[in-house]
Motif scaffolding. Structure first.
Motif, PDB file in Angstrom:
ATOM      1  N   LYS A 183      34.630  49.428  39.026  1.00 23.72           N
ATOM      2  CA  LYS A 183      35.562  50.167  39.877  1.00 23.72           C
ATOM      3  C   LYS A 183      34.859  50.712  41.117  1.00 23.72           C
ATOM      4  CE  LYS A 183      38.354  53.034  37.622  1.00 23.72           C
ATOM      5  NZ  LYS A 183      38.785  53.981  36.557  1.00 23.72           N
ATOM      6  N   GLU A 184      33.573  51.087  40.954  1.00 26.13           N
ATOM      7  CA  GLU A 184      32.823  51.568  42.110  1.00 26.13           C
ATOM      8  C   GLU A 184      32.582  50.446  43.111  1.00 26.13           C
ATOM      9  OE1 GLU A 184      29.209  53.488  41.060  1.00 26.13           O
ATOM     10  OE2 GLU A 184      30.164  54.928  39.701  1.00 26.13           O
ATOM     11  N   LEU A 185      32.282  49.238  42.592  1.00 24.20           N
ATOM     12  CA  LEU A 185      32.000  48.099  43.473  1.00 24.20           C
ATOM     13  C   LEU A 185      33.270  47.513  44.096  1.00 24.20           C
ATOM     14  CD1 LEU A 185      29.337  46.258  41.270  1.00 24.20           C
ATOM     15  CD2 LEU A 185      28.904  47.433  43.433  1.00 24.20           C
ATOM     16  N   PHE A 186      34.339  47.453  43.293  1.00 23.54           N
ATOM     17  CA  PHE A 186      35.593  46.837  43.745  1.00 23.54           C
ATOM     18  C   PHE A 186      36.762  47.773  43.438  1.00 23.54           C
ATOM     19  CE2 PHE A 186      32.699  43.493  42.160  1.00 23.54           C
ATOM     20  CZ  PHE A 186      32.479  42.783  43.338  1.00 23.54           C
ATOM     21  N   PRO A 187      36.952  48.826  44.236  1.00 27.46           N
ATOM     22  CA  PRO A 187      38.006  49.806  43.926  1.00 27.46           C
ATOM     23  C   PRO A 187      39.413  49.220  43.944  1.00 27.46           C
ATOM     24  CG  PRO A 187      37.021  50.200  46.095  1.00 27.46           C
ATOM     25  CD  PRO A 187      36.164  49.201  45.424  1.00 27.46           C
ATOM     26  N   ASP A 188      39.599  48.077  44.631  1.00 26.96           N
ATOM     27  CA  ASP A 188      40.948  47.508  44.744  1.00 26.96           C
ATOM     28  C   ASP A 188      41.383  46.735  43.504  1.00 26.96           C
ATOM     29  OD1 ASP A 188      38.907  45.667  45.381  1.00 26.96           O
ATOM     30  OD2 ASP A 188      40.355  44.338  46.358  1.00 26.96           O
ATOM     31  N   ILE A 189      40.456  46.570  42.515  1.00 24.69           N
ATOM     32  CA  ILE A 189      40.828  45.763  41.350  1.00 24.69           C
ATOM     33  C   ILE A 189      41.501  46.599  40.259  1.00 24.69           C
ATOM     34  CG2 ILE A 189      38.921  44.171  41.773  1.00 24.69           C
ATOM     35  CD1 ILE A 189      37.463  45.441  39.382  1.00 24.69           C
ATOM     36  N   VAL A 190      41.625  47.922  40.475  1.00 24.13           N
ATOM     37  CA  VAL A 190      42.185  48.808  39.458  1.00 24.13           C
ATOM     38  C   VAL A 190      43.695  48.937  39.675  1.00 24.13           C
ATOM     39  CG1 VAL A 190      42.114  51.090  38.424  1.00 24.13           C
ATOM     40  CG2 VAL A 190      40.027  50.079  39.359  1.00 24.13           C
TER      41      VAL A 190
ATOM     42  N   TYR B 247      32.154  32.605  44.590  1.00 24.45           N
ATOM     43  CA  TYR B 247      31.233  32.780  43.480  1.00 24.45           C
ATOM     44  C   TYR B 247      31.904  32.569  42.134  1.00 24.45           C
ATOM     45  CZ  TYR B 247      27.928  34.677  46.824  1.00 24.45           C
ATOM     46  OH  TYR B 247      27.083  34.832  47.870  1.00 24.45           O
ATOM     47  N   VAL B 248      33.216  32.447  42.111  1.00 26.32           N
ATOM     48  CA  VAL B 248      33.918  32.286  40.845  1.00 26.32           C
ATOM     49  C   VAL B 248      34.027  30.819  40.487  1.00 26.32           C
ATOM     50  CG1 VAL B 248      36.109  32.629  39.648  1.00 26.32           C
ATOM     51  CG2 VAL B 248      35.234  34.402  41.164  1.00 26.32           C
ATOM     52  N   ASP B 249      33.586  30.482  39.304  1.00 28.66           N
ATOM     53  CA  ASP B 249      33.719  29.116  38.793  1.00 28.66           C
ATOM     54  C   ASP B 249      34.872  29.123  37.811  1.00 28.66           C
ATOM     55  OD1 ASP B 249      33.520  26.609  37.781  1.00 28.66           O
ATOM     56  OD2 ASP B 249      31.496  26.834  36.948  1.00 28.66           O
ATOM     57  N   ASP B 250      36.040  28.657  38.266  1.00 30.25           N
ATOM     58  CA  ASP B 250      37.219  28.706  37.393  1.00 30.25           C
ATOM     59  C   ASP B 250      37.540  27.360  36.779  1.00 30.25           C
ATOM     60  OD1 ASP B 250      38.054  27.431  39.621  1.00 30.25           O
ATOM     61  OD2 ASP B 250      39.708  28.801  40.103  1.00 30.25           O
TER      62      ASP B 250
ATOM     63  N   ASP C  85      42.397  38.885  37.961  1.00 29.41           N
ATOM     64  CA  ASP C  85      42.754  37.918  39.003  1.00 29.41           C
ATOM     65  C   ASP C  85      42.323  38.432  40.371  1.00 29.41           C
ATOM     66  OD1 ASP C  85      43.847  36.116  37.213  1.00 29.41           O
ATOM     67  OD2 ASP C  85      45.850  37.005  37.320  1.00 29.41           O
ATOM     68  N   LYS C  86      42.536  39.737  40.587  1.00 27.71           N
ATOM     69  CA  LYS C  86      42.123  40.332  41.865  1.00 27.71           C
ATOM     70  C   LYS C  86      40.602  40.346  41.976  1.00 27.71           C
ATOM     71  CE  LYS C  86      43.119  42.461  45.742  1.00 27.71           C
ATOM     72  NZ  LYS C  86      41.836  42.145  46.369  1.00 27.71           N
ATOM     73  N   LEU C  87      39.914  40.571  40.858  1.00 31.21           N
ATOM     74  CA  LEU C  87      38.451  40.549  40.867  1.00 31.21           C
ATOM     75  C   LEU C  87      37.946  39.168  41.259  1.00 31.21           C
ATOM     76  CD1 LEU C  87      35.695  41.835  40.293  1.00 31.21           C
ATOM     77  CD2 LEU C  87      36.004  41.273  37.879  1.00 31.21           C
ATOM     78  N   LYS C  88      38.582  38.123  40.735  1.00 30.14           N
ATOM     79  CA  LYS C  88      38.208  36.757  41.093  1.00 30.14           C
ATOM     80  C   LYS C  88      38.376  36.518  42.589  1.00 30.14           C
ATOM     81  CE  LYS C  88      39.101  34.404  36.683  1.00 30.14           C
ATOM     82  NZ  LYS C  88      39.894  33.337  36.024  1.00 30.14           N
ATOM     83  N   GLN C  89      39.460  37.030  43.149  1.00 30.34           N
ATOM     84  CA  GLN C  89      39.686  36.869  44.585  1.00 30.34           C
ATOM     85  C   GLN C  89      38.595  37.571  45.392  1.00 30.34           C
ATOM     86  OE1 GLN C  89      43.644  38.221  45.513  1.00 30.34           O
ATOM     87  NE2 GLN C  89      44.614  36.886  43.996  1.00 30.34           N
ATOM     88  N   ASP C  90      38.208  38.769  44.937  1.00 23.92           N
ATOM     89  CA  ASP C  90      37.164  39.512  45.638  1.00 23.92           C
ATOM     90  C   ASP C  90      35.824  38.785  45.586  1.00 23.92           C
ATOM     91  OD1 ASP C  90      38.957  41.446  46.243  1.00 23.92           O
ATOM     92  OD2 ASP C  90      38.120  42.995  44.936  1.00 23.92           O
ATOM     93  N   LEU C  91      35.572  38.074  44.486  1.00 23.82           N
ATOM     94  CA  LEU C  91      34.311  37.357  44.334  1.00 23.82           C
ATOM     95  C   LEU C  91      34.284  36.051  45.117  1.00 23.82           C
ATOM     96  CD1 LEU C  91      33.623  37.935  40.544  1.00 23.82           C
ATOM     97  CD2 LEU C  91      32.473  39.022  42.456  1.00 23.82           C
ATOM     98  N   GLY C  92      35.449  35.564  45.539  1.00 23.40           N
ATOM     99  CA  GLY C  92      35.550  34.393  46.403  1.00 23.40           C
ATOM    100  C   GLY C  92      34.916  33.158  45.818  1.00 23.40           C
TER     101      GLY C  92
END
Length: 641
Positions: free
Chosen positions: A22-29, A46-49, A37-44
């Motif tokens: 939450k500290e690193l990505f406050p928008d994922i909460v 770097y995500v291997d889906d 899903d939002k965390l994956k978007q933030d990681l761009g």
């Protein structure tokens, strides 16, 4: 002032990880939960889906991870009568399941351990391996060690016929390594002894937990030159040391000092500045040369007498480039600026018809001796298991194998040296006969170091027909503690005045259920349940038990001094010279609080917490007034349990 209600649980590591995210990505909460899903978007990118990707997995891995994250409801109970130098020692010997112990140490020793050495079960089919209980680890521990009655103990050999041969071993190691990593300092290193049965799986496991980039190396240690006759095809003579760091280390960070014999052999020249050797200034690796290091390609000019200059004239007319005999244009190891500033260290020699440039390398620079990189194969006799057995048997004045195949203390001493640890903590959570503790004391006596040890060992019962049982040792812990006692006294006797301040003591702590009573109402006898709940503690526990549980829960070093003093007939404990003040008496009044405050002001710690029993105050108004007195007195936290 913070007000806290203490429970009997350790920190929730999963929740801690969520807070970090939450500290690193406050928008994922979203609504207090992680939107993956939002965390994956933030990681761009770097995500291997993709469904198919490289992955190390086994049956039970997810459950093992959850086990590492599940808070412990246990505690560590002090055992003064089995300890040595209780009031002064900074060493710990902890009896208990290492999984639960590692959980309990998370706050007190987070990022505090410089070096970990472990010699876990090798999974040979004859090892002591037991399945972790995902519902109640503490009760499971007490059952398998014979502390409670059970229909059948979970102690077993992990035979290949079990169908879960590698799986059970991985499920045992995975959560323990994850928890151990949290304890390492940022420059900390872990050394793991293992053989061929699980070395491949161990490296995959460590790649995941510690990071593939943090793999330091794998050492082959000759431990049994005769070979194991029971092996099926090839008589195995060696073990491995698998080494990882917590973060990437710089080149040379694990080099150790050369001994006197090596220095005398390597540094065979001497001048007014001391012993030295001559090293060729030309880079002796052909992958480096003028083609990729042009700044390191320049000429020296040498006189017929061997004097060196950076400019050519009638005296200095012999030109010297870092070229090889076959004409390959190499390069120097020093740039021109460094060569100019360190010219006094340069020597020109006429070798086989051509001039070469050398530099003086002194054995002692600014009081520091020369270092060497340890090699990937260790063959010295000092590493042999036979040597470890001999040292152990000498300590116990016996030819019988009270403990089978203890590690060589020299192997662990060299691991400690590689970790660059002179003052700090060595942890071994599969401590066996406590060879690591012996090694720490021995090395401290030799180099005047101030290392401390934390040994953790399951009190595995000895077989009733074993030499250990015949000698009176009911479990492995009894052997380990006795070894530390004997080894410490022997070292002090041998070193005399050099070891007069050597810490050869240890505090014994034993894993148990929390001292703080849980609320378990009995439907058929609620009145009795209410009466039981009036007493905050489990029956049979002492105030010192509770003091150490409070120290654990608030992350204090378990070797801190614990002092007792009396204020108006009430006992008060001061931990770490006032960092924590505890009063567990009843009928507490404001005068007690004022006395505690006076003591804190005299000790003048940077911060102070004060702990009382929740039902220990004389009245509710007393509790309110005490809080206000402590708050006005600058107390940082008011705690009840």
């Amino acid at each position: 002032m913070i007000e806290t209600r203490l429970t009997g649980e350790t920190p929730d590591l999963a929740q801690d990880n969520i807070e970090k995210l939450k500290e690193l990505f406050p928008d994922i909460v979203t609504d207090g939960k992680i939107d993956f899903d939002k965390l994956k978007q933030d990681l761009g990118d770097y995500v291997d889906d993709s469904a198919e990707r490289y992955n190390f997995s086994w049956n039970g891995k997810g459950q093992a991870l959850r086990l590492a994250q599940t808070p412990s409801t246990g505690t560590l109970r002090p055992c003064k009568e089995e300890s040595k130098d209780w009031d002064t020692t900074e060493n710990l010997y902890i009896e208990g399941d290492n999984l639960e112990v590692l959980k309990l140490l998370q706050k007190s020793y987070h990022n505090m351990v410089k070096m970990i050495y472990i010699d876990p079960p090798y999974n040979t089919g004859k090892d002591f391996v037991y399945p972790d209980n995902f519902k109640d680890s503490i009760e499971n521990y007490k059952s398998i060690t014979g502390q409670t009655d059970s229909e059948g103990k979970n102690i077993s050999n992990n035979s290949e016929t079990s169908g879960r041969y590698h799986t059970d071993w991985l499920n045992m190691m995975y959560p323990r390594l994850r928890l151990a990593r949290n304890l390492l300092t940022d420059d900390g290193v872990i050394f793991i002894s293992i053989d061929e049965n699980e070395v491949d799986n161990l490296k995959k496991l460590c790649n995941e937990v510690l990071g593939e980039d943090n793999f330091i190396g794998q050492i082959t240690a000759l431990c049994n030159p005769k070979g194991r006759s029971q092996d099926k095809y090839i008589a195995n003579c060696h073990d491995y040391l698998v080494i990882y760091s917590k973060i990437s280390l710089a080149k040379g960070d694990l080099s150790i000092g050369k001994n006197d014999d090596e220095i005398d052999s390597d540094y065979n020249l001497e001048d007014e500045n001391g012993l030295f050797r001559e090293l060729e200034l030309r880079n002796t690796h052909r992958e480096f040369g003028k083609h990729n290091r042009p700044n390191l390609y320049y000429p020296f000019y040498v006189s017929e007498m061997g004097d060196i200059s950076f400019s050519k004239n009638e005296k200095y007319k012999n030109i010297v480039f870092p070229n090889w005999e076959d004409g390959f244009e190499g390069c120097w190891t020093w740039g021109l600026e460094k060569a100019n500033s360190e010219k006094n260290l340069l020597v020109a020699k006429h070798v086989r018809g051509r001039w070469k440039i050398y530099r003086k390398a002194y054995a002692n620079i600014d009081g520091e001796g020369p270092l060497k990189q340890m090699k990937s194969i260790w063959t010295d006799k000092k590493y042999h298991t036979e040597k470890g057995q001999s040292i152990f048997n000498d300590l116990f004045n016996t030819k019988d194998k009270i403990f089978q195949a203890p590690k060589s203390i020299d192997l662990i001493i060299d691991c400690i040296k590689m970790s660059q640890l002179k003052s700090g903590i060595v942890l071994d959570f599969f401590s066996g006969s406590a060879t690591a503790a012996h090694a720490v004391m021995q090395l401290n006596a030799v180099d005047e170091g101030n290392r401390k040890f934390i040994m953790v060992q399951l009190p595995e019962p000895t077989d009733k027909n074993s030499e250990a049982a015949k000698a009176g040792y009911d479990n492995i812990c009894e052997i380990g503690k006795e070894r530390i006692r004997r080894a410490g006294e022997k070292i002090k006797e041998e070193k005399g005045l050099l070891a007069q301040n050597l810490d050869i003591g240890f505090k014994v702590l034993k894993l148990d259920t929390s001292n703080i009573r849980k609320w378990h109402p009995k439907g058929n006898d609620l009145e009795a349940s209410l009466l039981d709940a009036i007493n905050n503690y489990v029956v049979g526990r002492t105030e010192l038990d509770i003091v150490y549980e409070i120290m654990l829960k608030f992350g204090l070093d378990l070797t801190y001094s614990v002092e007792e003093f009396i204020i108006e007939a009430k006992k008060v404990y001061s931990i770490g010279f006032g960092v924590l003040m505890i009063c567990l008496d009843n009928d507490i009044t404001t005068s007690i609080a004022k006395g505690i405050l006076e003591k804190v002001q005299a000790l003048a710690p940077e911060t102070t917490r004060v702990v009382f029993k929740d039902n220990g105050f004389k009245t509710d108004s007393n509790k309110t007034n005490i809080k206000e007195i402590l708050k006005c007195g600058g107390i940082d936290e008011f705690i009840t349990l």
